[in-house]
Design an enzyme around this catalytic site. Structure first.
Site, PDB file in Angstrom:
ATOM      1  N   GLN A  52       0.797  -1.228   0.000  1.00 32.17           N
ATOM      2  CA  GLN A  52       0.000   0.000   0.000  1.00 32.17           C
ATOM      3  C   GLN A  52       0.832   1.282   0.000  1.00 32.17           C
ATOM      4  O   GLN A  52       0.445   2.270  -0.608  1.00 32.17           O
ATOM      5  CB  GLN A  52      -0.917  -0.007   1.227  1.00 32.17           C
ATOM      6  CG  GLN A  52      -2.013   1.036   1.197  1.00 32.17           C
ATOM      7  CD  GLN A  52      -3.120   0.679   2.161  1.00 32.17           C
ATOM      8  OE1 GLN A  52      -4.011  -0.097   1.842  1.00 32.17           O
ATOM      9  NE2 GLN A  52      -3.064   1.221   3.356  1.00 32.17           N
TER      10      GLN A  52
ATOM     11  N   GLU B 232      -3.249   9.612  -0.756  1.00 31.52           N
ATOM     12  CA  GLU B 232      -2.394  10.229   0.257  1.00 31.52           C
ATOM     13  C   GLU B 232      -1.308  11.111  -0.341  1.00 31.52           C
ATOM     14  O   GLU B 232      -0.353  11.490   0.330  1.00 31.52           O
ATOM     15  CB  GLU B 232      -1.789   9.147   1.153  1.00 31.52           C
ATOM     16  CG  GLU B 232      -2.870   8.387   1.906  1.00 31.52           C
ATOM     17  CD  GLU B 232      -2.315   7.368   2.882  1.00 31.52           C
ATOM     18  OE1 GLU B 232      -1.080   7.213   2.947  1.00 31.52           O
ATOM     19  OE2 GLU B 232      -3.121   6.744   3.586  1.00 31.52           O
TER      20      GLU B 232
ATOM     21  N   ASP C 132       4.435   0.081   4.122  1.00 35.18           N
ATOM     22  CA  ASP C 132       3.164  -0.350   4.705  1.00 35.18           C
ATOM     23  C   ASP C 132       2.598  -1.379   3.744  1.00 35.18           C
ATOM     24  O   ASP C 132       2.106  -1.031   2.671  1.00 35.18           O
ATOM     25  CB  ASP C 132       2.195   0.825   4.873  1.00 35.18           C
ATOM     26  CG  ASP C 132       0.821   0.371   5.377  1.00 35.18           C
ATOM     27  OD1 ASP C 132       0.672  -0.829   5.679  1.00 35.18           O
ATOM     28  OD2 ASP C 132      -0.092   1.213   5.459  1.00 35.18           O
TER      29      ASP C 132
ATOM     30  N   GLU D  84       5.184  -1.826   8.234  1.00 33.74           N
ATOM     31  CA  GLU D  84       3.856  -1.807   8.864  1.00 33.74           C
ATOM     32  C   GLU D  84       2.974  -2.897   8.265  1.00 33.74           C
ATOM     33  O   GLU D  84       2.978  -3.103   7.050  1.00 33.74           O
ATOM     34  CB  GLU D  84       3.225  -0.432   8.635  1.00 33.74           C
ATOM     35  CG  GLU D  84       1.830  -0.263   9.191  1.00 33.74           C
ATOM     36  CD  GLU D  84       1.229   1.074   8.771  1.00 33.74           C
ATOM     37  OE1 GLU D  84      -0.006   1.141   8.659  1.00 33.74           O
ATOM     38  OE2 GLU D  84       1.988   2.035   8.549  1.00 33.74           O
TER      39      GLU D  84
ATOM     40  N   LYS E 242      -4.021   5.655  15.323  1.00 29.62           N
ATOM     41  CA  LYS E 242      -5.001   6.398  14.531  1.00 29.62           C
ATOM     42  C   LYS E 242      -6.186   6.722  15.431  1.00 29.62           C
ATOM     43  O   LYS E 242      -6.854   5.806  15.921  1.00 29.62           O
ATOM     44  CB  LYS E 242      -5.473   5.559  13.336  1.00 29.62           C
ATOM     45  CG  LYS E 242      -4.389   5.261  12.311  1.00 29.62           C
ATOM     46  CD  LYS E 242      -4.918   4.312  11.240  1.00 29.62           C
ATOM     47  CE  LYS E 242      -3.918   4.099  10.125  1.00 29.62           C
ATOM     48  NZ  LYS E 242      -4.388   3.077   9.157  1.00 29.62           N
TER      49      LYS E 242
ATOM     50  N   SER F  63      -6.392   7.668   5.082  1.00 30.70           N
ATOM     51  CA  SER F  63      -6.386   8.024   3.659  1.00 30.70           C
ATOM     52  C   SER F  63      -7.470   9.048   3.334  1.00 30.70           C
ATOM     53  O   SER F  63      -7.327   9.851   2.418  1.00 30.70           O
ATOM     54  CB  SER F  63      -6.547   6.774   2.792  1.00 30.70           C
ATOM     55  OG  SER F  63      -7.678   6.037   3.186  1.00 30.70           O
TER      56      SER F  63
END
Length: 425
Positions: free
Chosen positions: A162, A204, A241, A284, A336, A366
Site C-alpha cells: 500500500q 495520500e 506499509d 507496517e 489512529k 487516507s
C-alpha cells in the site's frame, strides 16, 4: 468557566469527497474547539465503527445519523461538564454508546466531540493543544514517514503493497525533514515522468505508477534519493506499509500484481530479504491482522533489527496491544485516533506501548481533512514518528505545516527525533 455550553455537529467532506463529521464545542468562557474526523480505506476488522447512514444519499456514506447523535444524545449527556475532565467526558460518551465497537452512536460522532472538547479546553487554558495534552515535557518533533509511492487500496495500479515511504532520519529539524522529503518527491516525479509513467497522485498524495512489484518501486525511490543529493540509509531511510490483510486469502498472501502466492513463512522471509537489500527501517502490517503466528514468525526473524508496526493488528486498541506484547508480536503500534474513537483511549494506547518498550507512530487516514490535530498529538505524546502522507495535497501538507509552526514556537526546547526515533539506527 470551562463548562460545555454548546455542541454543534455538521456533515462536511473529506479529502476523497466523502462525508465526515465535524464538531464545534463552545465553553462558558467563550472558548471554542473544532475537530473534523478522518476515515480509512483499508480498515481493520477490529476497528471502532463509523456510523454511516446507508440508503442512496451520498451512495450510502452520509453521516447525518452521527451528526444527529452529536447534536442530540451526546450534547444532552455532556452539556455542563467541565471540558478539562477529558477522561470523564470520553467515558460518558462510551457508556452512552454501550457497544464494544462504538457502533450505536458512532466512533465518528464520539471522536469529533472528544477532540473538539480538548481543543476548547486548550484554548480556555491559553495553551497550544500539544502543550495542553502533553504537559511541560512535550518537545519532541516527530520524524515524518512520507508516503511517496502508493499501491494497494490507495491506488489503481498492480503494486500489492500500500505505501512506500521515506523517513528523513538524518535531518536536523522537522523543517529540514520536510525539505528533504519535498526534494525527493519532486525528483521522483521527474524520474517517473522521464520513464513514461503516470505522475497522478493517489489518496495520500503519493504517486501511483504502474510498476510490476515492490522492488521496482524501491529502486525508483533509491535512485531519486541519490539524485536529490542524499544518502540512502544515512540521510533518508525507507519504510513500507504492506497492508497485508488486504491480500491475505485462505491462509496465504496472494500477490495479484506479481501473480505469486506466499505462505506466511515465505511472506516473512520475503520481507526480511527486502529489509536486507534496501535501507528499510520500518515495516507496517507485514502480516495480516489475524495471522498471529505469521506475526510471531516475522518478529522472531527481524524484530531485533527492524521496526514492525501493527496497524490493523492492534487498531489503536490497548487490549489488543497487550495481547501482542504478551505474545512477543511486533514492536510498534500505529496510532489512529478514529480506530479507537476517543482521545483518552488514544493516549492510553501510546502509554501502553511506551511502557512495554514498543514505539508508537501517530498516523493520519487516507480520507483526511484540513484538520491538523494529529501533528499536535505527535508532539504531545513525544512519540517521535508521524505518518501523514506525501508532500502534495493540502490535507497532507496541513500536518507538516503545523509541525513546522510547533517547532518554531518551541524554539530552543524543540528536539527533532531523527535517528533516535528508531532504536535500530
Amino acid at each position: 468557566m470551562t463548562a460545555i455550553i454548546d455542541i454543534v455537529g455538521r456533515e462536511i467532506l473529506d479529502s476523497r469527497g466523502n462525508p465526515t463529521v465535524e464538531v464545534d464545542v463552545v465553553l462558558e468562557d467563550g472558548s471554542f474547539g473544532r475537530a473534523a474526523v478522518p476515515s480509512g480505506a483499508s480498515t481493520g476488522a477490529h476497528e471502532a465503527v463509523e456510523l454511516r447512514d446507508g440508503g442512496s444519499r451520498y451512495l450510502g456514506k452520509g453521516v447525518e445519523k452521527a451528526v444527529e447523535a452529536v447534536n442530540g444524545k451526546i450534547f444532552d449527556a455532556i452539556a455542563g461538564m467541565d471540558a478539562e475532565s477529558q477522561l470523564l467526558i470520553d467515558q460518558t460518551m462510551i457508556e452512552l454508546d454501550g457497544s464494544a465497537n462504538k457502533g450505536n452512536i458512532g466512533a465518528n460522532a464520539i471522536l469529533g466531540v472528544s477532540l473538539a472538547v480538548a481543543k476548547a479546553a486548550a484554548q480556555a487554558t491559553g495553551l497550544p493543544l500539544y502543550r495542553y495534552v502533553g504537559g511541560a515535557n512535550a518537545h519532541v518533533l516527530p520524524v515524518p514517514m512520507m508516503n511517496i509511492i502508493n499501491g494497494g487500496a490507495h491506488a489503481d495500479n498492480p503494486i500489492d503493497f500500500q505505501e512506500f515511504m521515506i523517513l528523513p532520519v538524518g535531518a536536523s529539524s522537522v523543517r529540514e525533514a520536510v525539505r528533504y522529503g519535498s526534494e525527493v518527491f519532486h525528483t521522483l516525479k521527474k524520474r517517473l515522468k522521464d520513464a513514461g509513467h503516470n505522475t497522478n497522485v493517489g489518496d495520500e498524495g503519493g504517486f501511483a505508477p504502474n510498476l510490476k512489484n515492490a522492488q521496482a518501486a524501491l529502486d525508483f525511490i533509491m535512485e531519486s534519493i541519490e539524485k536529490a543529493g542524499f544518502k540512502p540509509g544515512e540521510d533518508i531511510a525507507l519504510g513500507l506499509d504492506c497492508a497485508a490483510t488486504e491480500f491475505f486469502k485462505d491462509g496465504n498472501y496472494v500477490y495479484e500484481g506479481e501473480r505469486k502466492t506466499r505462505d506466511p513463512k515465505a511472506q516473512a522471509k520475503y520481507l526480511a530479504k527486502l529489509a536486507s537489500d534496501y535501507p528499510i527501517v520500518t515495516i507496517e502490517d507485514g502480516m495480516a491482522e489475524d495471522d498471529w503466528e505469521g506475526w510471531k514468525y516475522l518478529t522472531d526473524l527481524i524484530g531485533d533489527k527492524c521496526q514492525l508496526v501493527g496497524d490493523d493488528l492492534f487498531v489503536t486498541n490497548s487490549a489488543r496491544l497487550r495481547d501482542g506484547i504478551r505474545m512477543g508480536v511486533a514492536n510498534s503500534i500505529l496510532v489512529k485516533v478514529n480506530q479507537i474513537g476517543s482521545l483518552s483511549e488514544t493516549l492510553d494506547a501510546v502509554e501502553t506501548a511506551h511502557k512495554a518498550g514498543y514505539t508508537a507512530v501517530m498516523s493520519h487516514r487516507s480520507g483526511e481533512t484540513e484538520d491538523s490535530t494529529i501533528a499536535d498529538l505527535a508532539v504531545a505524546t513525544n512519540c517521535g514518528q508521524i505518518k501523514t502522507g506525501s508532500l502534495a495535497r493540502s490535507d497532507r501538507t496541513a500536518k507538516y505545516n503545523q509541525l513546522i509552526r510547533i517547532e518554531e514556537e518551541l524554539g530552543k526546547q524543540a528536539r527533532y527525533a531523527g535517528r533516535n526515533a528508531l532504536k535500530f539506527l
